[in-house]
Enzyme design. Structure first.
Site, PDB file in Angstrom:
ATOM      1  N   GLY A 115      -4.043   0.004   1.353  1.00  0.00           N
ATOM      2  CA  GLY A 115      -2.998   0.997   1.152  1.00  0.00           C
ATOM      3  C   GLY A 115      -3.205   2.214   2.030  1.00  0.00           C
ATOM      4  O   GLY A 115      -3.814   2.117   3.102  1.00  0.00           O
ATOM      5  N   SER A 116      -2.727   3.348   1.542  1.00  0.00           N
ATOM      6  CA  SER A 116      -2.719   4.547   2.387  1.00  0.00           C
ATOM      7  C   SER A 116      -4.083   5.241   2.390  1.00  0.00           C
ATOM      8  O   SER A 116      -4.900   5.060   1.484  1.00  0.00           O
ATOM      9  CB  SER A 116      -1.656   5.516   1.877  1.00  0.00           C
ATOM     10  OG  SER A 116      -2.040   5.998   0.606  1.00  0.00           O
ATOM     11  N   VAL A 160      -4.624   7.634  -0.805  1.00  0.00           N
ATOM     12  CA  VAL A 160      -5.098   6.997  -2.042  1.00  0.00           C
ATOM     13  C   VAL A 160      -6.517   6.445  -1.847  1.00  0.00           C
ATOM     14  O   VAL A 160      -7.307   6.402  -2.791  1.00  0.00           O
ATOM     15  CB  VAL A 160      -4.105   5.904  -2.511  1.00  0.00           C
ATOM     16  CG1 VAL A 160      -4.646   5.151  -3.705  1.00  0.00           C
ATOM     17  CG2 VAL A 160      -2.759   6.532  -2.856  1.00  0.00           C
ATOM     18  N   GLU A 183      -8.785  -1.270   3.454  1.00  0.00           N
ATOM     19  CA  GLU A 183      -7.848  -1.787   4.463  1.00  0.00           C
ATOM     20  C   GLU A 183      -6.710  -0.778   4.552  1.00  0.00           C
ATOM     21  O   GLU A 183      -5.796  -0.795   3.725  1.00  0.00           O
ATOM     22  CB  GLU A 183      -7.329  -3.168   4.035  1.00  0.00           C
ATOM     23  CG  GLU A 183      -8.404  -4.239   3.931  1.00  0.00           C
ATOM     24  CD  GLU A 183      -8.905  -4.712   5.293  1.00  0.00           C
ATOM     25  OE1 GLU A 183      -8.178  -4.523   6.285  1.00  0.00           O
ATOM     26  OE2 GLU A 183     -10.012  -5.257   5.361  1.00  0.00           O
ATOM     27  N   CYS A 205       1.483  -2.706   8.395  1.00  0.00           N
ATOM     28  CA  CYS A 205       0.349  -1.840   8.752  1.00  0.00           C
ATOM     29  C   CYS A 205      -0.037  -2.032  10.214  1.00  0.00           C
ATOM     30  O   CYS A 205      -0.623  -1.136  10.820  1.00  0.00           O
ATOM     31  CB  CYS A 205      -0.835  -2.125   7.848  1.00  0.00           C
ATOM     32  SG  CYS A 205      -1.315  -3.851   7.828  1.00  0.00           S
TER      33      CYS A 205
HETATM   34  P1  NAD Z   1      -0.391   3.341  -1.627  1.00  0.00           P
HETATM   35  O1  NAD Z   1      -1.705   3.906  -1.289  1.00  0.00           O
HETATM   36  O2  NAD Z   1       0.706   4.235  -2.058  1.00  0.00           O
HETATM   37  O3  NAD Z   1      -0.530   2.270  -2.814  1.00  0.00           O
HETATM   38  C1  NAD Z   1      -1.448   1.215  -2.769  1.00  0.00           C
HETATM   39  C2  NAD Z   1      -1.952   0.942  -4.168  1.00  0.00           C
HETATM   40  O4  NAD Z   1      -2.562   2.105  -4.685  1.00  0.00           O
HETATM   41  C3  NAD Z   1      -0.859   0.545  -5.161  1.00  0.00           C
HETATM   42  O5  NAD Z   1      -1.326  -0.563  -5.897  1.00  0.00           O
HETATM   43  C4  NAD Z   1      -0.684   1.770  -6.020  1.00  0.00           C
HETATM   44  O6  NAD Z   1      -0.362   1.457  -7.347  1.00  0.00           O
HETATM   45  C5  NAD Z   1      -2.034   2.419  -5.965  1.00  0.00           C
HETATM   46  N1  NAD Z   1      -1.937   3.873  -6.063  1.00  0.00           N
HETATM   47  C6  NAD Z   1      -0.935   4.670  -5.587  1.00  0.00           C
HETATM   48  N2  NAD Z   1      -1.225   5.966  -5.833  1.00  0.00           N
HETATM   49  C7  NAD Z   1      -2.419   5.988  -6.452  1.00  0.00           C
HETATM   50  C8  NAD Z   1      -3.264   7.029  -6.966  1.00  0.00           C
HETATM   51  N3  NAD Z   1      -2.929   8.307  -6.865  1.00  0.00           N
HETATM   52  N4  NAD Z   1      -4.445   6.683  -7.536  1.00  0.00           N
HETATM   53  C9  NAD Z   1      -4.813   5.397  -7.628  1.00  0.00           C
HETATM   54  N5  NAD Z   1      -4.059   4.378  -7.182  1.00  0.00           N
HETATM   55  C10 NAD Z   1      -2.882   4.657  -6.614  1.00  0.00           C
HETATM   56  O7  NAD Z   1      -0.072   2.503  -0.363  1.00  0.00           O
HETATM   57  P2  NAD Z   1       1.266   1.820  -0.047  1.00  0.00           P
HETATM   58  O8  NAD Z   1       2.312   2.861   0.146  1.00  0.00           O
HETATM   59  O9  NAD Z   1       1.471   0.742  -1.052  1.00  0.00           O
HETATM   60  O10 NAD Z   1       0.927   1.154   1.364  1.00  0.00           O
HETATM   61  C11 NAD Z   1       1.198   1.822   2.576  1.00  0.00           C
HETATM   62  C12 NAD Z   1      -0.043   2.094   3.353  1.00  0.00           C
HETATM   63  O11 NAD Z   1      -0.917   1.000   3.301  1.00  0.00           O
HETATM   64  C13 NAD Z   1       0.220   2.321   4.819  1.00  0.00           C
HETATM   65  O12 NAD Z   1      -0.595   3.365   5.274  1.00  0.00           O
HETATM   66  C14 NAD Z   1      -0.194   1.029   5.471  1.00  0.00           C
HETATM   67  O13 NAD Z   1      -0.572   1.139   6.818  1.00  0.00           O
HETATM   68  C15 NAD Z   1      -1.331   0.625   4.607  1.00  0.00           C
HETATM   69  N6  NAD Z   1      -1.514  -0.801   4.656  1.00  0.00           N
HETATM   70  C16 NAD Z   1      -2.633  -1.285   5.216  1.00  0.00           C
HETATM   71  C17 NAD Z   1      -2.804  -2.653   5.304  1.00  0.00           C
HETATM   72  C18 NAD Z   1      -4.035  -3.265   5.899  1.00  0.00           C
HETATM   73  O14 NAD Z   1      -4.204  -4.457   5.745  1.00  0.00           O
HETATM   74  N7  NAD Z   1      -4.895  -2.530   6.570  1.00  0.00           N
HETATM   75  C19 NAD Z   1      -1.808  -3.499   4.842  1.00  0.00           C
HETATM   76  C20 NAD Z   1      -0.681  -2.957   4.276  1.00  0.00           C
HETATM   77  C21 NAD Z   1      -0.536  -1.602   4.170  1.00  0.00           C
END
Ligand code: NAD
Length: 501
Positions: free
Chosen positions: A220-221, A224, A242, A276
């Site tokens: 994810g981001s 987070v 990741e 991503c």
């Molecule tokens: P996100 O960080 O918003 O959410 C990811 C997960 O974290 C979700 O399951 C969500 O429920 C949880 N989450 C959200 N806020 C949280 C908090 N405050 N505390 C704890 N958990 C929390 O990410 P997203 O918007 O789902 O994904 C987008 C980002 O992920 C982009 O930056 C993208 O580049 C990256 N990404 C990376 C890969 C990779 O393989 N490297 C793949 C896909 C996405």
């Protein structure tokens, strides 16, 4: 917990469809901290029983996971369409097939991955068994994002099962239809004693993170990721991150501009830019930009017609919140929109958009775009583009488009990124023999194929000793003498072919 309540929020496909529309119904499905602890206790006691260790158990679960995907392909496609309007073609390619390929690869190779790895020995250990044993870590938490909600939840799960772990899966609440479907299907196909789906958003995930895990695998981001790392530090839990970042695409030197435009458009607007590893921005000379723009226009028309909003081959922005972020981002840019730019809130749509005259300090360059906006930045020389990339955080992917191998090699040797691909985008991450992961701010740790098995295994250093060569061993015991020390010094020096210690 009775088996029925382990099926945390099973529901029929119709109510899954309604689920997204009704945030209240999602909240009711969420687990309170006490129920999370009950689930974790169940998984931990299963892990302690050793049930996940035998090769046959892992193979059975991997095979069941394969059935889950194969037998429910249509439901999966429906959910992905509901979440992101994912075109069937893209959903099969980037969610279904990538997962089934990974499963076949793991099933075929598990036996060899599990073998002890014997290492070279020295004189003192000549009669010992010295090997590395891959052991499961325990209970692994996998937190997934919404952009490839099936792939990015299940690929880490394949690795975790192959490595013999129990798993808590936390899908993204943003892709609610896929989240619902996974919560329904996983307990139906996999051992409920060893694998569980916990649903929830930020609050539930934060509660979950207060528990002790043996590994956290987060996709994810970056924002987070900091929350995850902080929580992990309390229990000293190892973490795989990741993450994303701004993956550049350098176009330089001699180039087939039409082919370059086709590959760039495909990689950028696949999943409407919500990848991503999507090319985030282009770096090229003013001449290349001038040749590229008409080629991009023509390709976009070929791929998505003159009216891209009506094309069935373009996804939609995942939520109104993400749509607003993207439209505001474009609004803040001082660059000039030369292709696209239209957006419609009701449809969560934004047209494939190209922006020129973008400076390094532009709003579009301040964060990962993660949508269908492609800024083009002009530089005079290849060195300038390499310097530009060197000033930014290390990206997840780096792309170079050029007919000249010297251009490709120059960039490869003078840059750092999670992955690298010349003359195409995204494709390097589809090969299970290549590790997939970031470096620096784009994350750490990697997976896919054997790399995932390794990431979620402990490499235990084992030395099984007997009682032979006790006289030789005696050289290290007190009382220490100058003669023994000289002998040890000699035997462990680089000049000696045998090293004693
Ligand atoms: P996100 O960080 O918003 O959410 C990811 C997960 O974290 C979700 O399951 C969500 O429920 C949880 N989450 C959200 N806020 C949280 C908090 N405050 N505390 C704890 N958990 C929390 O990410 P997203 O918007 O789902 O994904 C987008 C980002 O992920 C982009 O930056 C993208 O580049 C990256 N990404 C990376 C890969 C990779 O393989 N490297 C793949 C896909 C996405």
């Amino acid at each position: 917990m009775d088996p029925q309540s382990q099926v945390l929020d099973r529901m029929d496909p119709q109510s899954q469809v309604q689920d997204r529309m009704d945030p209240q119904s999602q909240v009711q499905d969420r687990m309170d901290p006490q129920s999370q602890v009950v689930v974790l206790d169940r998984l931990r006691s299963s892990f302690r029983s050793g049930i996940t260790v035998p090769e046959q158990f892992r193979l059975t679960q991997l095979t069941k996971l394969l059935s889950l995907v194969e037998e429910n392909e249509q439901q999966i496609l429906n959910a992905l369409h509901k979440d992101l309007a994912k075109p069937k073609f893209e959903a099969i390619m980037s969610e279904v097939v990538i997962v089934t390929n990974e499963l076949h690869f793991a099933i075929s190779n598990l036996k060899s991955w599990m073998q002890p790895e014997y290492v070279s020995k020295n004189l003192a250990t000549k009669f010992d068994d010295c090997f590395v044993r891959r052991e499961p870590l325990g209970v692994v938490l996998i937190i997934g994002p919404w952009n490839y909600p099936l792939q990015l939840l299940l690929l880490p799960l394949v690795a975790a099962i192959a490595a013999g772990n129990c798993v808590v899966l936390k899908p993204s609440e943003v892709s609610a239809a896929t989240e619902s479907l996974m919560a329904e299907l996983v307990p139906r196909y996999l051992s409920q004693d060893c694998y569980a789906v916990v649903r929830g958003g930020a609050e539930e995930t934060k509660m979950l993170l207060q528990n002790r895990f043996d590994h956290i695998f987060y996709t994810g981001s970056q924002a987070v990721a900091r929350v995850v790392l902080q929580a992990a530090s309390l229990h000293l839990t190892p973490v795989t991150l990741e993450l994303g970042g701004k993956s550049p695409c350098i176009i330089f030197g001699r180039i087939d501009i039409k082919a370059a435009a086709r590959r760039l458009v495909w990689a950028k607007y696949f999943n409407l830019g919500q990848s991503c590893v999507a090319p985030d921005y282009v770096l090229c000379s003013p001449d290349t930009r001038d040749a590229l723009l008409p080629a991009l226009r023509q390709t976009l028309e070929e791929f998505y017609s003159q009216d891209p909003q009506s094309s069935p081959d373009l996804s939609r922005i995942v939520s109104p919140r993400h749509w607003t972020r993207l439209t505001e981002l474009l609004g803040r840019s001082r660059g000039k929109v030369v292709i696209g730019g239209e957006s419609h809130q009701e449809d969560q749509y934004m047209a494939p958009t190209v922006v020129v005259d973008v400076e390094e300090d532009d709003a579009l360059m301040k964060e990962e775009i993660f949508g269908p906006i492609l800024p083009i930045i002009t530089v005079e020389t290849l060195e300038e583009s390499i310097d530009f990339i060197g000033r930014q955080e290390k990206p997840l992917a780096l792309y170079v488009f050029s007919d000249e191998s010297s251009v490709v090699n120059t960039v490869l040797q003078n840059s750092s990124s999670g992955g690298f691909c010349s003359n195409d985008g995204i494709l390097h991450m589809t090969l299970p023999t290549l590790p997939f992961g970031g470096v620096g701010a784009s994350g750490y740790g990697s997976y896919h194929g054997r790399w995932g098995f390794e990431a979620l295994s402990h490499r235990r250093a084992c030395m099984l000793r007997g009682w032979a060569l006790e006289r030789l061993n005696g050289l290290r015991y007190p009382p220490y003498t100058q003669t023994r020390l000289s002998w040890l010094r000699w035997s462990t020096s680089a000049k000696s072919s045998c090293s004693l210690m």
